[in-house]
Design an enzyme around this catalytic site. Structure first.
Site, PDB file in Angstrom:
ATOM      1  N   GLU A   1      10.524  -4.659   4.502  1.00 43.90           N
ATOM      2  CA  GLU A   1      10.620  -5.917   4.264  1.00 43.90           C
ATOM      3  C   GLU A   1      10.250  -6.220   2.540  1.00 43.90           C
ATOM      4  OE1 GLU A   1       8.912  -5.132   6.866  1.00 43.90           O
ATOM      5  OE2 GLU A   1       9.353  -6.310   8.426  1.00 43.90           O
TER       6      GLU A   1
ATOM      7  N   GLU B   1      -4.945  -6.888  14.764  1.00 45.22           N
ATOM      8  CA  GLU B   1      -4.436  -5.267  14.437  1.00 45.22           C
ATOM      9  C   GLU B   1      -5.610  -4.552  14.428  1.00 45.22           C
ATOM     10  OE1 GLU B   1      -2.604  -4.423  10.437  1.00 45.22           O
ATOM     11  OE2 GLU B   1      -0.901  -4.363  11.576  1.00 45.22           O
TER      12      GLU B   1
ATOM     13  N   LYS C   1       0.822  -1.082   0.016  1.00 46.02           N
ATOM     14  CA  LYS C   1       0.070  -0.148   0.092  1.00 46.02           C
ATOM     15  C   LYS C   1       0.904   1.298   0.094  1.00 46.02           C
ATOM     16  CE  LYS C   1      -3.500   2.439   2.545  1.00 46.02           C
ATOM     17  NZ  LYS C   1      -4.308   2.621   4.066  1.00 46.02           N
TER      18      LYS C   1
ATOM     19  N   ARG D   1      -5.249  -4.396   5.894  1.00 44.34           N
ATOM     20  CA  ARG D   1      -6.005  -5.604   6.183  1.00 44.34           C
ATOM     21  C   ARG D   1      -7.379  -5.633   5.654  1.00 44.34           C
ATOM     22  NH1 ARG D   1      -4.760  -2.369  10.289  1.00 44.34           N
ATOM     23  NH2 ARG D   1      -6.304  -1.641  11.698  1.00 44.34           N
TER      24      ARG D   1
ATOM     25  N   LYS E   1       9.566  -1.033  14.347  1.00 41.34           N
ATOM     26  CA  LYS E   1      10.115  -0.642  13.056  1.00 41.34           C
ATOM     27  C   LYS E   1      11.365   0.431  13.157  1.00 41.34           C
ATOM     28  CE  LYS E   1       6.020  -0.712  10.163  1.00 41.34           C
ATOM     29  NZ  LYS E   1       4.898  -0.129   9.446  1.00 41.34           N
TER      30      LYS E   1
HETATM   31  O1  G6P Z   1       1.134  -2.693   2.363  1.00 35.95           O
HETATM   32  P1  G6P Z   1       2.132  -2.006   2.920  1.00 35.95           P
HETATM   33  O2  G6P Z   1       2.029  -0.542   3.110  1.00 35.95           O
HETATM   34  O3  G6P Z   1       3.649  -2.574   2.541  1.00 35.95           O
HETATM   35  O4  G6P Z   1       2.096  -2.554   4.277  1.00 35.95           O
HETATM   36  C1  G6P Z   1       2.085  -3.932   4.705  1.00 35.95           C
HETATM   37  C2  G6P Z   1       1.682  -3.898   6.386  1.00 35.95           C
HETATM   38  O5  G6P Z   1       2.671  -3.546   7.261  1.00 35.95           O
HETATM   39  C3  G6P Z   1       2.227  -2.588   8.159  1.00 35.95           C
HETATM   40  O6  G6P Z   1       3.362  -2.591   9.221  1.00 35.95           O
HETATM   41  C4  G6P Z   1       0.896  -2.637   8.803  1.00 35.95           C
HETATM   42  O7  G6P Z   1       1.054  -3.296  10.055  1.00 35.95           O
HETATM   43  C5  G6P Z   1       0.100  -3.554   8.096  1.00 35.95           C
HETATM   44  O8  G6P Z   1      -1.235  -3.167   8.385  1.00 35.95           O
HETATM   45  C6  G6P Z   1       0.321  -3.652   6.764  1.00 35.95           C
HETATM   46  O9  G6P Z   1      -0.801  -4.446   6.040  1.00 35.95           O
END
Ligand code: G6P
Length: 504
Positions: free
Chosen positions: A195, A332, A189, A247, A472
């Site tokens: 990661e 979450e 997103k 999510r 993080k």
């Molecule tokens: O889709 P992204 O922006 O890579 O996020 C991936 C994930 O990491 C975050 O740390 C959140 O805790 C999640 O709610 C999310 O789905």
């Protein structure tokens, strides 16, 4: 007011409820406590709840203005108040013309483009492997759904999901694929998640080092941050919007692996099933509204019975990723200790969710469910029709699901000691006719709304996740220390472990 009355009712009476007696006293209990919602039949009758608690829980929902909150979400108000965002994952499954929301046109344009792309990939015999690189909501939903709907998957393509920054995961996938026959989907997103960015960089470097040509054909990005994807070097992009929580995003471009696996028509059916559940949640009276009934039961169990966990038991091996998916969805969303205004809450929130497919769990941890010291409500999910033709198996599977729910409730008292089963242990039982795109869509939407309901009663913002930030930030500080050994300012435990990990 309703809360205090529920407390009094629980202390005086409800905590003594015995399910066996409740069924004896009320021959209509099964009918009263079960219902058919879109694609999902739910039997709540084996739950530790009586008519009075049920009435008071509905009263609690009214006092907490659940309907107003729900309507605010469906009206596109910024119910995610800490991030000042609307919450409109439901719009992703709204048919054209069924909502006045100004974003609906763009939703359908993007959906068309994504589904057309999915169909092209399906028809491209040269692509044999699809590797989804994403984590959290950009991994769990697509992985869960692709696994659940394996019966509908296009033949000749393998699907891989790489989420962990642990290079063992990516390395194993890269060892099994060829650049010319692989499509990498970078799903994020934000397009900043460490990661995913690390895995995407390594995948791209591997692709180029292997002599791979044509990034535009072999990489696509699924993101709200299309600019960052382009900067990263990916031209093929499918966007979505900040009003889709990670999510809650399997209905958006994040669902592209699902669409490639099952095709455009089936993907649309999954959306349609979810939309039916949206309509049910938006319009059914509270007493006959399945997400509301389940969410209120969750509050009753967490805050009055004090149950700290809930076990998910899907009696279908294709639903094996469902517990992991639901962990993110519920924990979450509702694992919060302050209300939407940031004030400490006076009550417990999200329980721990866990589970494995049946019958496997029966041979592992069901011992604790039957005879342990803690009561854990169990959620059975059974599918009436099998998708295979092997004799005997499905009957045995369903018999086991029924038997476990029955054993939890009935118990066994004649033998005593180690052989005693206390019984009176609660469970909910869901039945799908078939595990197919529409029923899966409806089931997942049911869970989404149920989480909304309990979150609303607790008064929390179910749509942020500040709790993932601190780790993080600290990881960023520690990463260079693993290289240079700098221990300054670290607590003695972290410093000692750093030394241990660097030694040798
Ligand atoms: O889709 P992204 O922006 O890579 O996020 C991936 C994930 O990491 C975050 O740390 C959140 O805790 C999640 O709610 C999310 O789905």
């Amino acid at each position: 007011m309703a809360w205090a009355m529920l407390r009094a009712h629980y202390d005086r009476q409800a905590r003594h409820l015995d399910l066996r007696e409740a069924f004896r006293a009320d021959p209509g209990r099964f009918e009263e406590y079960s219902q058919q919602a879109p694609h999902v039949f739910a039997d709540l009758s084996k739950n530790l709840v009586d008519a009075h608690a049920r009435v008071m829980l509905l009263e609690l929902a009214r006092e907490c203005m659940l309907e107003r909150h729900r309507d605010a979400m469906f009206a596109g108000h910024k119910v995610n108040n800490t991030e000042q965002r609307a919450v409109k994952h439901w719009l992703l499954r709204t048919p054209r013309g069924a909502s006045l929301d100004p974003d609906l046109r763009e939703v359908h344009e993007t959906l068309e483009a994504m589904l057309a792309y999915a169909e092209r990939v399906r028809g491209d015999a040269q692509i044999t492997d699809v590797v989804n690189i994403g984590i959290g909501g950009s991994d769990l939903g697509p992985q869960m759904a692709v696994t659940a709907l394996a019966e509908f998957a296009v033949p000749g393509k393998r699907f891989h999901f790489v989420s962990n920054v642990d290079g063992h995961e990516l390395a194993a996938v890269l060892a099994a694929v060829q650049p010319r026959s692989t499509l990498f989907l970078v799903a994020s997103k934000t397009f900043t998640t460490i990661e995913t960015m690390t895995n995407a960089r390594s995948a791209k470097a591997w692709f180029e080092a292997q002599g791979g040509q044509d990034i535009a054909r072999h990489f696509a990005a699924l993101t709200t941050n299309v600019g960052a994807a382009r900067e990263f070097g990916i031209e093929t992009t499918f966007g979505f919007w900040d009003w889709v929580g990670g999510r809650y995003s399997m209905w958006s471009a994040i669902g592209l692996p699902i669409a490639i696996a099952i095709g455009a028509d089936h993907f649309r059916r999954m959306l349609a099933g979810a939309h039916e559940m949206d309509r049910h949640f938006a319009s059914a009276p509270l007493a006959a509204n399945l997400p509301v009934r389940l969410g209120l039961m969750d509050v009753w169990y967490r805050n009055f019975h004090g149950f700290a966990s809930r076990s998910i038991a899907p009696y279908h091996s294709s639903l094996r990723r469902l517990p992991a998916y639901l962990q993110q969805l519920e924990m979450e969303s509702n694992g919060k200790r302050v209300d939407a205004m940031g004030r400490p809450l006076g009550c417990s929130t999200a329980p721990v969710l866990w589970g494995e497919p049946g019958t496997n769990g029966q041979h592992a941890y069901f011992q604790m469910l039957h005879q342990g010291t803690d009561v854990v409500p169990v959620e059975f999910i059974a599918v009436r029709q099998a998708a295979h033709t092997l004799a005997d198996h499905h009957g045995q599977l369903l018999a086991n699901a029924l038997a476990q729910a029955q054993a939890l409730m009935q118990g066994k008292h004649d033998a005593g000691g180690h052989r005693e089963f206390p019984g009176n242990r609660p469970s909910t039982f869901f039945v799908l006719d078939r595990l197919e795109p529409a029923s899966l869509g409806a089931l997942i939407a049911l869970y989404e709304h149920r989480v909304f309901v309990s979150g609303s009663i607790w008064g929390i913002n179910s749509f942020d996740q500040w709790g993932v930030e601190l780790g993080k930030v600290l990881a960023k500080d520690i990463a260079p220390r693993l290289e240079n050994g700098d221990e300054s300012g670290l607590d003695p435990s972290t410093a000692g472990l750093l030394r241990r990990l660097r030694a040798g």
